[in-house]
Enzyme design. Structure first.
Site, PDB file in Angstrom:
ATOM      1  N   ASP A  10     -23.933  -1.899 100.576  1.00  0.00           N
ATOM      2  CA  ASP A  10     -24.889  -2.570  99.717  1.00  0.00           C
ATOM      3  C   ASP A  10     -24.464  -2.230  98.277  1.00  0.00           C
ATOM      4  OD1 ASP A  10     -27.509  -3.684  98.991  1.00  0.00           O
ATOM      5  OD2 ASP A  10     -28.009  -1.621  98.483  1.00  0.00           O
ATOM      6  N   ASP A  12     -26.578  -2.595  94.888  1.00  0.00           N
ATOM      7  CA  ASP A  12     -27.597  -1.945  94.057  1.00  0.00           C
ATOM      8  C   ASP A  12     -28.211  -0.766  94.797  1.00  0.00           C
ATOM      9  OD1 ASP A  12     -27.132  -3.949  92.252  1.00  0.00           O
ATOM     10  OD2 ASP A  12     -28.893  -5.120  92.798  1.00  0.00           O
ATOM     11  N   ARG A  50     -34.443 -12.368  95.188  1.00  0.00           N
ATOM     12  CA  ARG A  50     -35.177 -12.691  93.956  1.00  0.00           C
ATOM     13  C   ARG A  50     -36.482 -13.397  94.283  1.00  0.00           C
ATOM     14  NH1 ARG A  50     -31.472 -15.989  90.074  1.00  0.00           N
ATOM     15  NH2 ARG A  50     -30.055 -14.341  90.781  1.00  0.00           N
ATOM     16  N   ASP A 169     -29.673   1.422 100.751  1.00  0.00           N
ATOM     17  CA  ASP A 169     -30.709   2.259 100.116  1.00  0.00           C
ATOM     18  C   ASP A 169     -32.103   1.674 100.313  1.00  0.00           C
ATOM     19  OD1 ASP A 169     -30.197   0.050  98.323  1.00  0.00           O
ATOM     20  OD2 ASP A 169     -31.467   1.121  96.884  1.00  0.00           O
TER      21      ASP A 169
HETATM   22  P1  B16 Z   1     -30.579 -10.962  92.094  1.00  0.00           P
HETATM   23  P2  B16 Z   1     -28.826  -5.093  96.849  1.00  0.00           P
HETATM   24  C1  B16 Z   1     -30.714  -6.506  95.565  1.00  0.00           C
HETATM   25  O1  B16 Z   1     -29.420  -5.979  95.613  1.00  0.00           O
HETATM   26  C2  B16 Z   1     -31.631  -5.638  94.716  1.00  0.00           C
HETATM   27  O2  B16 Z   1     -31.799  -4.371  95.308  1.00  0.00           O
HETATM   28  C3  B16 Z   1     -32.985  -6.313  94.607  1.00  0.00           C
HETATM   29  O3  B16 Z   1     -33.858  -5.536  93.805  1.00  0.00           O
HETATM   30  C4  B16 Z   1     -32.807  -7.712  94.003  1.00  0.00           C
HETATM   31  O4  B16 Z   1     -34.044  -8.395  93.947  1.00  0.00           O
HETATM   32  C5  B16 Z   1     -31.822  -8.495  94.859  1.00  0.00           C
HETATM   33  O5  B16 Z   1     -30.589  -7.790  94.954  1.00  0.00           O
HETATM   34  C6  B16 Z   1     -31.559  -9.875  94.306  1.00  0.00           C
HETATM   35  O6  B16 Z   1     -30.899  -9.754  93.078  1.00  0.00           O
HETATM   36  O7  B16 Z   1     -31.847 -11.345  91.394  1.00  0.00           O
HETATM   37  O8  B16 Z   1     -29.518 -10.386  91.182  1.00  0.00           O
HETATM   38  O9  B16 Z   1     -30.043 -12.109  92.942  1.00  0.00           O
HETATM   39  O10 B16 Z   1     -29.624  -3.845  96.884  1.00  0.00           O
HETATM   40  O11 B16 Z   1     -28.953  -5.959  98.097  1.00  0.00           O
HETATM   41  O12 B16 Z   1     -27.382  -4.888  96.437  1.00  0.00           O
HETATM   42 MG    MG Z   2     -29.787  -1.847  97.529  1.00  0.00          MG
END
Ligand code: B16
Ligand code: MG
Length: 231
Positions: A10, A12, A50, A169
């Site tokens: 993953d 983030d 999102r 995470d």
């Molecule tokens: P975006 P991961 C996720 O990334 C984030 O943890 C989450 O908080 C976010 O809403 C999601 O990506 C979408 O992100 O708005 O940039 O498309 O943890 O799956 O790497």
């Molecule tokens: Mg994550």
């Protein structure tokens, strides 16, 4: 489960920590729209798309679809302005060494992130070419906790999900990995990732590839013993 042949990370919360930027971007939108939103509320947004993040921010309140689209675009613009500052110094402690060790052992390396900004974040980190496959928020229709993204990434590597270890995470990501039939390493507190086969309280700096593969092998032995009808 098959022999382990790949690691799927993953992004983030595992390779870098953008949660604070997501929080600041959602918080700005929430303040502008008069919606109460705290750091604690932000925890429920970890790892989800999102769209699902907006649903959770609205806590069941319905808004017209055009407004939802406009709000998500606004939040994303705020977020993208914040992540422009990301550099290789934002790679989380231990992640680079861990990737190097995995590569040296001949494991395939991939990303499985819900974020539609994945490639831009990886580029800023200097890691765009470090992976054999990249799955992001545009790769599949159903996002975590559905297993689809990790199944898709395993397919890109030409491997069954059972030959992959997913590093996550978020609770939604752990659920997605387990449903896909992959091994899962959870990063963070037990309340959040306790269902994973192995848990690292802090991050990739907590272990080495060799130590982790040993831990997973014993998790697999336990699993075989439990599922063997002769026991
Ligand atoms: P975006 P991961 C996720 O990334 C984030 O943890 C989450 O908080 C976010 O809403 C999601 O990506 C979408 O992100 O708005 O940039 O498309 O943890 O799956 O790497
Ligand atoms: Mg994550």
């Amino acid at each position: 489960m098959a022999e382990i042949a790949a690691f799927i990370f993953d992004l983030d919360g595992v390779i870098t920590d953008t949660a604070v930027y997501h929080y600041r971007a959602w918080k700005r939108l929430a303040d502008e729209e008069g919606i109460p939103f705290t750091r604690e509320d932000n925890e429920a947004l970890r790892g989800v798309s999102r769209r699902e993040s907006l649903n959770r921010l609205l806590k069941g309140r319905e808004i017209p679809e055009a407004d939802a689209e406009a709000w998500m675009a606004r939040k994303n613009a705020y977020y993208r302005a914040l992540i422009r500052e990301i550099t290789p110094a934002d790679i989380l402690p231990g992640a680079l060494a861990f990737l190097d060790q995995a590569r040296a052992r001949g494991l395939a390396l991939a990303i499985g992130s819900a974020s539609r900004n994945t490639k831009d974040v990886l580029r800023s980190l200097g890691l765009l070419d470090a992976f054999d496959a990249i799955g992001d928020g545009d790769s599949v229709a159903r996002t975590k906790p559905a297993p689809d993204l990790f199944v898709w990434v395993a397919g890109r590597l030409d491997l069954p999900p059972g030959a992959c270890v997913v590093f996550e995470d978020a609770e939604a990501g752990v659920e997605a990995a387990l449903t896909a039939g992959a091994y899962c390493v959870g990063i963070g507190p037990a309340e959040r990732v306790g269902r994973a086969h192995v848990r690292l309280p802090t991050g990739l700096s907590d272990t080495t590839v060799d130590a982790l593969l040993d831990q997973l092998a014993s998790a697999r032995r336990q699993h075989l013993e439990i599922s063997d009808p002769r026991n």
